[in-house]
Design a protein around this motif. Structure first.
Motif, PDB file in Angstrom:
ATOM      1  N   SER A  12      -8.218  -2.259   6.364  1.00 16.12           N
ATOM      2  CA  SER A  12      -8.641  -1.334   5.310  1.00 16.12           C
ATOM      3  C   SER A  12      -7.577  -1.209   4.225  1.00 16.12           C
ATOM      4  O   SER A  12      -7.876  -1.290   3.024  1.00 16.12           O
ATOM      5  CB  SER A  12      -8.944   0.050   5.902  1.00 16.12           C
ATOM      6  OG  SER A  12      -9.965  -0.027   6.880  1.00 16.12           O
ATOM      7  N   ILE A  54      -7.083  -4.201   1.716  1.00 23.05           N
ATOM      8  CA  ILE A  54      -7.957  -4.335   0.552  1.00 23.05           C
ATOM      9  C   ILE A  54      -7.218  -3.972  -0.728  1.00 23.05           C
ATOM     10  O   ILE A  54      -7.412  -4.594  -1.781  1.00 23.05           O
ATOM     11  CB  ILE A  54      -9.215  -3.439   0.717  1.00 23.05           C
ATOM     12  CG1 ILE A  54     -10.054  -3.932   1.903  1.00 23.05           C
ATOM     13  CG2 ILE A  54     -10.045  -3.417  -0.562  1.00 23.05           C
ATOM     14  CD1 ILE A  54     -11.194  -3.013   2.257  1.00 23.05           C
ATOM     15  N   THR A  57      -7.742 -13.550   6.520  1.00 22.34           N
ATOM     16  CA  THR A  57      -8.732 -12.474   6.539  1.00 22.34           C
ATOM     17  C   THR A  57      -9.912 -12.826   7.435  1.00 22.34           C
ATOM     18  O   THR A  57     -10.376 -11.994   8.230  1.00 22.34           O
ATOM     19  CB  THR A  57      -9.232 -12.181   5.116  1.00 22.34           C
ATOM     20  OG1 THR A  57      -8.112 -11.879   4.281  1.00 22.34           O
ATOM     21  CG2 THR A  57     -10.208 -11.022   5.112  1.00 22.34           C
ATOM     22  N   PHE A  84      -7.910 -13.201  -4.211  1.00 20.70           N
ATOM     23  CA  PHE A  84      -8.159 -13.492  -2.806  1.00 20.70           C
ATOM     24  C   PHE A  84      -7.759 -14.920  -2.437  1.00 20.70           C
ATOM     25  O   PHE A  84      -7.114 -15.166  -1.426  1.00 20.70           O
ATOM     26  CB  PHE A  84      -9.650 -13.276  -2.506  1.00 20.70           C
ATOM     27  CG  PHE A  84      -9.980 -13.255  -1.045  1.00 20.70           C
ATOM     28  CD1 PHE A  84      -9.676 -12.156  -0.261  1.00 20.70           C
ATOM     29  CD2 PHE A  84     -10.594 -14.344  -0.445  1.00 20.70           C
ATOM     30  CE1 PHE A  84      -9.985 -12.136   1.087  1.00 20.70           C
ATOM     31  CE2 PHE A  84     -10.902 -14.330   0.902  1.00 20.70           C
ATOM     32  CZ  PHE A  84     -10.599 -13.226   1.665  1.00 20.70           C
ATOM     33  N   HIS A  94       0.280  -1.752   4.942  1.00 26.09           N
ATOM     34  CA  HIS A  94      -0.540  -2.813   5.527  1.00 26.09           C
ATOM     35  C   HIS A  94       0.273  -3.670   6.493  1.00 26.09           C
ATOM     36  O   HIS A  94      -0.180  -3.981   7.599  1.00 26.09           O
ATOM     37  CB  HIS A  94      -1.118  -3.687   4.408  1.00 26.09           C
ATOM     38  CG  HIS A  94      -1.729  -4.967   4.900  1.00 26.09           C
ATOM     39  ND1 HIS A  94      -2.891  -5.011   5.641  1.00 26.09           N
ATOM     40  CD2 HIS A  94      -1.320  -6.261   4.766  1.00 26.09           C
ATOM     41  CE1 HIS A  94      -3.185  -6.262   5.933  1.00 26.09           C
ATOM     42  NE2 HIS A  94      -2.242  -7.043   5.424  1.00 26.09           N
TER      43      HIS A  94
END
Length: 271
Positions: A196, A199, A214, A205, A129
Motif C-alpha cells: 500500500s 504505491i 510488484t 512503473f 515502504h
C-alpha cells in the motif's frame, strides 16, 4: 580508545550469549526455561543492539541503507519478532536459533563499515515502504523456516520411529502449527501495508523496473491470503499449510532477489 558503540555491542553480545547458553543448558537438561528470565535477557540484548543499530541507521544526513546496517536490522527484526511470539506462545526454546543470528548481524555491522548509502528520491513514503517490506520479509522468512521444521516433525510422527529428534527438540506440533499461522498473519499484514505504501513511491512503473517485483509480491500476497482464508474458513493445516507457505515465500524471493540478479548481473541495469 574504545568507542561507546563497540562497548555497547560487546554488552549486547554478552546478553545474547547468556540467553543462548541459558536456553541450551535447560534444553540439554530437559528442564523448561524460566519465561521471565529468558524474556529479560532477550529484551536486554535487543535494547543494547538497537542502541548501536539505530544511530548508525538513522543519521542527520538521512537513513543509511548500507548493506551492513541492513543485515543488522534484518537480524534484529527476526529476534524482535521471536521475542514477540515468545510472550504468548510456549516457544522460548526456539530463541536458540534467533539469538545467534541477531548476534552475528550485530557483530557484522560493528566490525565492517560500508559507505553511506542514501536514497535521494522517495522521501518518507519510500523509507516507510522499505522498512515495512523488510519487516514482512523477515516474518515470512521465519514462517518458511517454521514450515520446514513443522514438515520435519510431521515426517517423524508419520514414520513412527523410536528416535524422533525434531519431535523431542521442538515444541508440540499443535503449538508449532499455531505459531506458523501467527507468523503468516503478521507477515501478510506487513506485506499488505508495504504494498500500500509502495504505491506512493512510484513515479514511472516500468522505468523504475518495478513491474517484476510488484507482480511477484502480489502473487505472494495472494498465496498467503488464500492460505489464511483457507485456514480460518476451511481448516487448512498440515502439509497444505507448509506447501502454501514455501510457495508464498519462494515468490517473494523470486520477486526481490531473483529479479535483482537478472537486472544487475545479466542485463546490467541497476535494480
Amino acid at each position: 580508545m574504545t568507542s561507546l558503540p563497540v562497548i555497547i555491542a560487546l554488552l549486547a553480545t554478552a546478553a545474547y550469549a547468556s540467553t543462548f547458553w541459558y536456553l541450551l543448558i535447560h534444553l540439554l537438561q530437559k528442564i523448561p526455561p524460566h519465561k521471565l528470565v529468558t524474556l529479560v535477557l532477550l529484551s536486554l540484548g535487543l535494547i543494547l543492539h538497537a542502541s548501536v543499530l539505530f544511530p548508525a541507521l538513522i543519521t542527520p544526513a538521512g537513513i543509511n541503507y548500507n548493506i551492513f546496517n541492513l543485515i543488522s536490522l534484518t537480524c534484529w527484526l527476526m529476534l524482535a519478532f521471536s521475542f514477540l511470539f515468545s510472550t504468548y506462545r510456549p516457544i522460548l526454546g526456539l530463541n536458540l536459533l534467533a539469538t545467534p543470528v541477531a548476534c552475528v548481524g550485530l557483530l557484522i555491522s560493528v566490525i565492517w563499515h560500508g559507505p553511506f548509502v542514501s536514497l535521494s528520491q522517495g522521501g518518507l513514503w519510500l523509507d516507510v515502504h522499505i522498512f515495512l517490506s523488510l519487516a514482512a520479509y523477515c516474518v515470512l522468512w521465519m514462517a518458511s523456516i517454521q514450515a520446514i521444521l513443522l514438515w520435519a516433525q510431521n515426517r517423524e510422527l508419520k514414520q513412527k520411529t523410536d528416535k524422533r529428534i525434531w519431535v523431542a527438540l521442538l515444541p508440540p506440533l499443535q503449538t508449532m502449527e499455531k505459531l506458523l499461522f501467527d507468523m503468516i498473519a503478521l507477515g501478510f499484514g506487513l506485506l499488505t501495508l508495504a504494498l500500500s505504501f509502495g504505491i506512493f513511491t512510484i513515479d514511472s512503473f516500468f522505468a523504475q523496473h518495478l513491474a517484476h517485483k510488484t507482480v511477484f509480491s502480489i502473487l505472494s500476497w495472494l498465496v498467503f491470503g488464500a492460505l489464511l482464508i483457507g485456514h480460518w474458513r476451511l481448516g487448512w493445516r498440515g502439509q497444505r499449510a507448509i506447501s502454501f507457505t514455501l510457495w508464498g515465500f519462494g515468490l517473494l524471493l523470486v520477486g526481490f532477489i531473483g529479479s535483482k540478479l537478472v537486472l544487475e548481473l545479466i542485463l546490467h541495469i541497476p535494480a
